[in-house]
Design a protein around this motif. Structure first.
Motif, short mmCIF file in Angstrom:
data_model
loop_
_atom_site.label_atom_id
_atom_site.label_comp_id
_atom_site.label_asym_id
_atom_site.label_seq_id
_atom_site.Cartn_x
_atom_site.Cartn_y
_atom_site.Cartn_z
N CYS C 80 0.83 -1.20 0.00
CA CYS C 80 0.00 0.00 0.00
C CYS C 80 0.86 1.26 0.00
N VAL C 81 0.42 2.26 -0.76
CA VAL C 81 1.15 3.52 -0.79
C VAL C 81 0.38 4.63 -0.06
N ALA C 82 -0.61 4.25 0.69
CA ALA C 82 -1.39 5.21 1.48
C ALA C 82 -1.96 6.32 0.63
N CYS C 83 -2.58 5.93 -0.47
CA CYS C 83 -3.15 6.97 -1.35
C CYS C 83 -4.56 7.33 -0.93
N PHE C 84 -5.16 6.60 -0.04
CA PHE C 84 -6.51 6.87 0.46
C PHE C 84 -7.59 6.63 -0.60
N CYS C 86 -8.86 3.84 -1.59
CA CYS C 86 -9.84 2.87 -1.10
C CYS C 86 -10.77 3.54 -0.11
N ILE C 97 -6.94 5.50 7.29
CA ILE C 97 -5.52 5.37 7.01
C ILE C 97 -4.79 6.59 7.57
N CYS C 131 -7.89 0.48 -5.70
CA CYS C 131 -6.47 0.52 -5.37
C CYS C 131 -5.59 0.55 -6.62
N VAL C 133 -2.38 0.14 -6.80
CA VAL C 133 -1.23 -0.75 -6.75
C VAL C 133 -1.62 -2.15 -6.29
N ILE C 136 -4.76 -3.82 -1.74
CA ILE C 136 -5.84 -4.33 -0.89
C ILE C 136 -6.67 -5.29 -1.71
S1 SF4 Z 1 -6.06 2.21 -2.45
FE1 SF4 Z 1 -4.43 0.71 -2.20
S2 SF4 Z 1 -2.54 1.89 -2.09
FE2 SF4 Z 1 -4.23 3.31 -1.81
S3 SF4 Z 1 -4.45 3.45 0.42
FE3 SF4 Z 1 -5.87 1.88 -0.25
S4 SF4 Z 1 -4.72 -0.04 -0.12
FE4 SF4 Z 1 -3.24 1.62 0.01
#
Ligand code: SF4
Ligand code: SF4
Ligand code: FES
Lengths: 382, 586, 189
Positions: C80-84, C86, C97, C131, C133, C136
């Motif tokens: 995960c790159v914590a892009c929010f 999701c 997150i 997501c 990448v 999730i």
């Molecule tokens: S969409 Fe994917 S990369 Fe982005 S915060 Fe959620 S799990 Fe992480």
């Protein structure tokens, strides 16, 4: 034997037996339902789920007791007690066997209160007291669904009392007594079960009995889709359990009555014919015959429940007032005519007349009845 | 009146208005995309995003002669007879190619880019870009460069619009930023040893149309689309910048300036922008506390519940006034109070007794005014509302007793009790000054943070910070501005206005707007604000102010649909009289 | 649509014969149907599976939407790159997150904390769709139970452990690792 001991033993016996029966009827019902729906039903507690009723009972006792904030506490508490008491009381005059010989005394009759001349009336009277419990429960809960359930129930029970009463008058005429033991004996002596002689009466009795016990397809008072749970929506734990108990007790009562009034009671040709005196063996056979018949009737009711859809409320009322009461009256007329003009022993002719009446009703329906005439159409469509 | 034709539609522009073609088209309801142009900066026409076809219409013959080449709309003045075509295939193709060129070496790391959602490149690419990226560059991680205390540069995300460079040259004047290298290697950088950390550095983050410059304070914190904007006013100096609080889940994530030609133009300083810890500080006062008279150690505080606690405060104040006379009771109006709150508190003081001494709270002063190249000034007077509170004080008791005068009165033993409203976002009083108040037999402190004075108080009443309350402030020039609450008060604290109106015994919820109306009817200075305060404020001293005008595009089709670093309608400014039809004040 | 629209086809109630009007055939039909099923089940041909003993079979576990997992990359780090995104897509607002700068040179941002409230989740799979990448994913673990609400709030470690638990059975539906090209990865200065 002590004059009070004998009834006491019978009371204990009957109450225990019915309570146990109710517990296991629930299991049977769940099993039957499951099997009809291709499931297995309860099968985790004990072999074949046999200890399920015990678990259920424990659950009822252990669950939290809730009384809604706006409820009328006194009535709320009285309702389940009264309905259960009424249901249990009805067994007082219902025979569950024939006679048991007792050395050095008169044979014991297998009825808690034998020789009550108004036996049948007593059952009906007490049985309809149950409606108080239903109305009280619905009213005291301070819940609109409960109240609606209670109102529906009272209207339904009151309506179906009439055909119920009408249907049994034929039986009374033929048996010449209101005493249930005598009614059985009359059937046993003649060898004719009254359902064969008065098919219309039997039909009306079964339908009304079903409605009186609030069984599907007549379980409008508690129909979940419309009323959440009906009059017992707000009840929890053992108080709810009492309502459920009473319902099954009603079912048992109706089944007993059906057997005793129309299906010959303990009588079975060959196995348990009429006799003034019976030995121990005969007594046991008769108890078994009666109770097996009763069980079969209950199974039939269960079968119905899981097969048929519920009626709409207007249909329910229509059936009571427009179908069952006329049928009951016709049955009464036929019986009265037979009784007046025919030889008391001529059951064959009576039966023929009874079935002719059925045929007449079918013919009438074929020619004149138009169900579905009041079909609703979308606005603007003619 | 000059007539300009945009995509076949004529619009009229006033003769004295100096608009470029982007602004003129905006008025006509046509959006021309642009990066490098900014109304507050010089025009360089370097990004080429705004290229359009222009021509001149011959007044007499009606003949139109178009220029053979595309011209930058940002650099072309809209004159009488100018004809603009913004949607020809040629223009489209140019926009398309500019987008493609920008994306050639762009990391396309939108998922982790903090600008995503308010990025012009993103929006324009959807509107004007190719369907697919033809370059076979996979997304990669941008290089990162530290430019100063508050600013991070993501080198590869930059589109070289040079807005930030021009800002440091023309507005803040420090010229810290520069472009190094040439052509496709050009990058923004600072000289070694000269980082960008003047007190306006935060503005470059807003100016950057893409995700290249990011605020360290906000980096990785929240996605922009989760935040709600709340228009407010900065309270850190008497300039009173118009700002927006960006709030999500009751948390203040960032503060950005809001365009206001009367106060701050497009900018704000780093103090107001970044130093807002007090808003959600864990040590915020959060209950009415009562110290019993005998324990002077400060350990004897006990919490009181709201209605009873406030009743006790009221009882204590009334008791002093009844015992030793109204003139021995002082009520201090902090310059951090909104006008409405100051008015309610003053009214309350006068209901206790007509002789109650009303004083102006301490006016914090830090150094001297600091003026930047563009004229933007951080004022030495570090409070938002001295002027407004003074006007109210004048109305209630003719003269203004300031803090030093009040201290003298305290030290001379003229006072028995005091109600000190504070609400300072930073430490404001030292032990020595607070010690003077020890001689009072009743001290009520209404503040947001613990202070030496609060420790000496008999009652401590918790207040709220500027982000938690509605109300108006009058800045140094007499401009009254309206701030709206963005956060709910910290648990246990009540909005100051509510506390005062409870003390006054008024029923119901405190509504700042209706109190302002009442105030405008009573204190003539505020009369113009009777019908509310428009977004750009009202100058109560001079009686005139500029109101930005909303163009045909309004806020809807603007390149930044969700968030914009500068106010709502920032393309033009013009003085619209208050009585005229002003769409904003409407 | 109006009730008299041409597109509506009104169907008439079927005409009931005599037996039908007496409810006779429908009632007997009903009884015989349930009786048939009763005896069929009694013969042991019911459909019930004894769940904990007999595990259900999935046609394709990859498309089942059960408990979430957070995938790991080749180096065992959270993908995960914590892009929010999701959290943005989630209609139940159950993803929370906290992003921060990643400790790795080739990555910019990563989730310091990643929490999913599995009780609030409606298992719609939107997060998986969103997501960028493929970090999730929803697994085929369906028998999600817990004794308390807190237990059902899955944090990053728990979600990563779900990956370890399921990665053999259900390989990542990844569109390949996020390849790097262009300027060399890493931080300036
Ligand atoms: S969409 Fe994917 S990369 Fe982005 S915060 Fe959620 S799990 Fe992480
Ligand atoms: S499955 Fe749907 S509800 Fe559950 S976390 Fe993902 S997006 Fe949210
Ligand atoms: S905005 Fe005109 S060239 Fe950049």
């Amino acid at each position: 034997m002590q004059v009070w001991l004998e009834p006491l033993i019978k009371i204990v016996l009957v109450v225990l037996a019915t309570q146990a029966a109710v517990a296991y009827l629930v299991l049977v019902e769940r099993k039957v339902a499951a099997y009809m729906q291709d499931r297995l039903g309860p099968n985790r507690v004990g072999p074949w789920g046999l200890f399920q009723p015990i678990a259920d009972g424990a659950k009822f006792i252990l669950k939290e007791e809730l009384i809604p904030a706006g409820a009328d506490r006194a009535l709320f508490l009285i309702a389940p007690v009264s309905i259960l008491a009424a249901a249990t009381l009805a067994f007082a005059t219902i025979p569950f066997g024939y006679l048991v010989p007792w050395p050095g005394a008169d044979p014991i009759e297998l009825t808690i209160a034998p020789k009550v001349d108004i036996g049948l009336l007593f059952v009906f009277a007490i049985g309809s007291l149950g409606v108080y419990g239903v109305i009280l429960g619905g009213w005291a809960s301070n819940n609109k669904y409960s109240l609606l359930g209670g109102l529906r129930s009272s209207a339904q029970l009151v309506s179906y009392e009439i055909p119920l009463g009408l249907s049994v008058i034929g039986v009374l005429l033929f048996s010449g007594s209101l005493r249930l033991e005598t009614i059985i004996t009359a059937q046993a002596q003649s060898g004719w079960w009254w359902f064969a002689v008065q098919p219309l009466g039997f039909l009306v009795f079964m339908v009304s009995g079903c409605a009186e016990a609030s069984r599907l397809p007549f379980d409008l008072p508690e129909c979940e889709q419309e009323l959440v749970g009906g009059y017992h929506t707000e009840y929890t734990a053992m108080k709810f359990g009492m309502f459920a108990f009473a319902e099954y007790l009603h079912l048992i009562t109706v089944a007993f009555l059906t057997v005793n009034l129309y299906l010959g009671g303990w009588h079975l040709w060959g196995l348990a014919p009429y006799a003034d005196e019976v030995g121990w063996f005969g007594a046991i056979v008769r108890v078994l015959v009666l109770n097996i018949k009763m069980l079969l009737v209950i199974l039939f009711f269960m079968w119905i429940r899981w097969s048929w859809p519920r009626f709409r409320y207007d249909q329910l009322m229509n059936i009571a007032w427009k179908v069952m009461i006329p049928l009951g009256v016709i049955n009464l007329l036929v019986c009265a005519v037979c009784q007046e003009f025919l030889d008391p022993k001529n059951y064959l002719t009576r039966a023929v007349l009874g079935w002719l009446a059925v045929g007449g009703c079918v013919l009438y329906a074929a020619l004149f009845a138009h169900p579905g005439k009041t079909r609703l159409k979308a606005p603007g469509i003619t | 009146m000059a007539t300009i034709t945009v995509d076949g539609n004529d619009i009229q522009v006033g003769d004295d208005e100096r608009l470029n073609v982007i602004q003129a088209a905006d008025r006509a309801g046509v959006a021309i995309p642009f990066y490098c142009w900014h109304p507050g900066l010089s025009v360089v026409a370097s990004c080429r995003m705004c290229l359009v076809e222009t021509g001149m219409k011959n007044k007499d013959t009606g003949e139109i002669s178009m220029m053979p080449k595309l011209v930058p709309a940002c650099q072309t003045p809209a004159k009488d007879g100018t004809v603009v075509v913004t949607n020809s295939p040629k223009v489209r193709a140019n926009q398309n190619f500019v987008q493609e060129g920008l994306l050639l070496d762009h990391p396309v790391d939108c998922p982790i880019c903090d600008k995503a959602g308010e990025c012009w490149l993103q929006d324009y690419y959807f509107s004007y870009g190719h369907q697919e990226r033809r370059a076979d560059v996979r997304p990669f991680t941008s290089r990162k460069r530290d430019l100063g205390e508050h600013v991070t540069l993501f080198v590869d995300r930059c589109v070289m619009c040079s807005r930030c460079v021009r800002f440091t040259q023309e507005v803040s004047g420090g010229s810290e930023l520069l472009v190094i290298d040439r052509g496709s290697h050009a990058e923004i950088d600072v000289f070694p040893g000269f980082p960008l950390d003047d007190q306006m550095s935060g503005n470059v983050n807003d100016l950057c149309p893409v995700g290249a410059l990011c605020s360290k304070d906000f980096l990785y914190q929240q996605r922009v689309w989760f935040m709600e904007p709340h228009d407010s006013v900065c309270t850190r100096c008497s300039t009173g910048c118009s700002i927006q609080l960006h709030v999500s889940q009751n948390q203040l994530y960032r503060i950005q300036p809001r365009y206001n030609p009367n106060a701050n133009d497009w900018w704000m300083c780093d103090i107001g922008r970044f130093e807002n810890e007090s808003v959600r500080a864990p040590e915020r006062l959060s209950s009415i506390e009562h110290r019993s008279a005998d324990s002077k150690t400060g350990a004897g505080f006990s919490n009181r519940l709201w209605p009873e606690g406030l009743k006790a405060v009221h009882g204590a104040l009334s008791e002093i006034a009844a015992r030793t006379g109204g003139s021995t009771l002082a009520v201090v109006l902090s310059p951090f109070l909104t006008c409405e709150e100051a008015y309610l508190l003053a009214t309350y003081a006068k209901t206790i007794s007509a002789d109650v001494v009303l004083a102006l709270g301490k006016v914090p002063v830090e150094g001297a005014d600091k003026t930047f190249k563009s004229g933007f000034t951080i004022r030495a007077e570090r409070c938002p509302n001295r002027l407004g509170v003074e006007q109210i004080l004048r109305h209630f008791q003719k003269s203004v007793i300031d803090w030093p005068a009040l201290l003298k009165k305290v030290e001379a033993g003229e006072l028995q009790g005091a109600y000190v409203s504070a609400g300072y976002p930073v430490a404001w009083i030292d032990e020595a000054e607070a010690a003077a108040f020890e001689r009072l037999s009743l001290l009520v402190v209404h503040d947001i943070l613990p202070s030496p004075l609060a420790r000496k108080a008999h009652y401590v009443v918790p207040g709220v910070s500027f982000a938690e309350k509605d109300g108006s402030y009058v800045n140094h020039s007499g401009l009254i501005q309206w701030g709206e609450w963005g956060l709910t008060p910290v648990e246990g604290a009540h909005v100051d206005g509510q506390t005062f109106s409870d003390l006054l015994g008024r029923k119901g919820l405190y509504q700042a707007a209706s109190v302002l109306k009442e105030l405008a009817g009573i204190v003539p200075f505020f009369a113009r604000a009777a019908d509310g305060v428009p977004q750009a404020g009202l100058n109560l001293v001079t009686g005139t102010e500029k109101h930005p005008r909303t163009t045909a595009l309004g806020t809807v089709t603007h390149p930044l649909p969700t968030f914009r670093s500068v106010g709502t309608a920032f393309l033009e400014t013009e003085a619209v009289s208050r009585n005229g039809s002003n769409p904003i004040s409407g | 649509m109006q009730p008299d629209s041409k597109q509506i086809k009104w169907v008439d109630e079927p005409k009931l014969g005599l037996a039908g009007r007496l409810y006779l055939t429908p009632l007997i039909d009903g009884l015989s149907l349930t009786a048939r099923h009763f005896f069929r089940t009694a013969r042991g041909e019911g459909f019930t599976r004894q769940f904990p003993e007999e595990r259900p079979l999935f046609g394709n576990p990859l498309i089942y939407r059960g408990v979430h997992r957070l995938n790991k990359d080749e180096q065992g780090r959270v993908k995960c790159v914590a892009c929010f995104l999701c959290a943005t897509a989630c209609p139940a607002h159950c993803i929370d997150i906290i992003g921060t700068e990643s400790p790795w040179a080739d990555r910019e941002k990563y989730p310091q904390s990643f929490v999913i409230d599995e009780l609030r989740c409606i298992f719609c799979g939107m997060c998986e769709e969103a997501c960028p990448v493929d970090a999730i994913e929803l697994t085929s673990l369906f028998d999600l139970t817990g004794a308390s609400r807190e237990e059902m709030v899955f944090d990053k470690e728990k979600l990563l452990s779900v990956y370890d638990q399921t990665c053999d059975l259900e390989p990542m539906r990844s569109r390949g690792p996020a390849a790097h090209s262009g300027p060399p990865p890493g931080k300036d200065h």
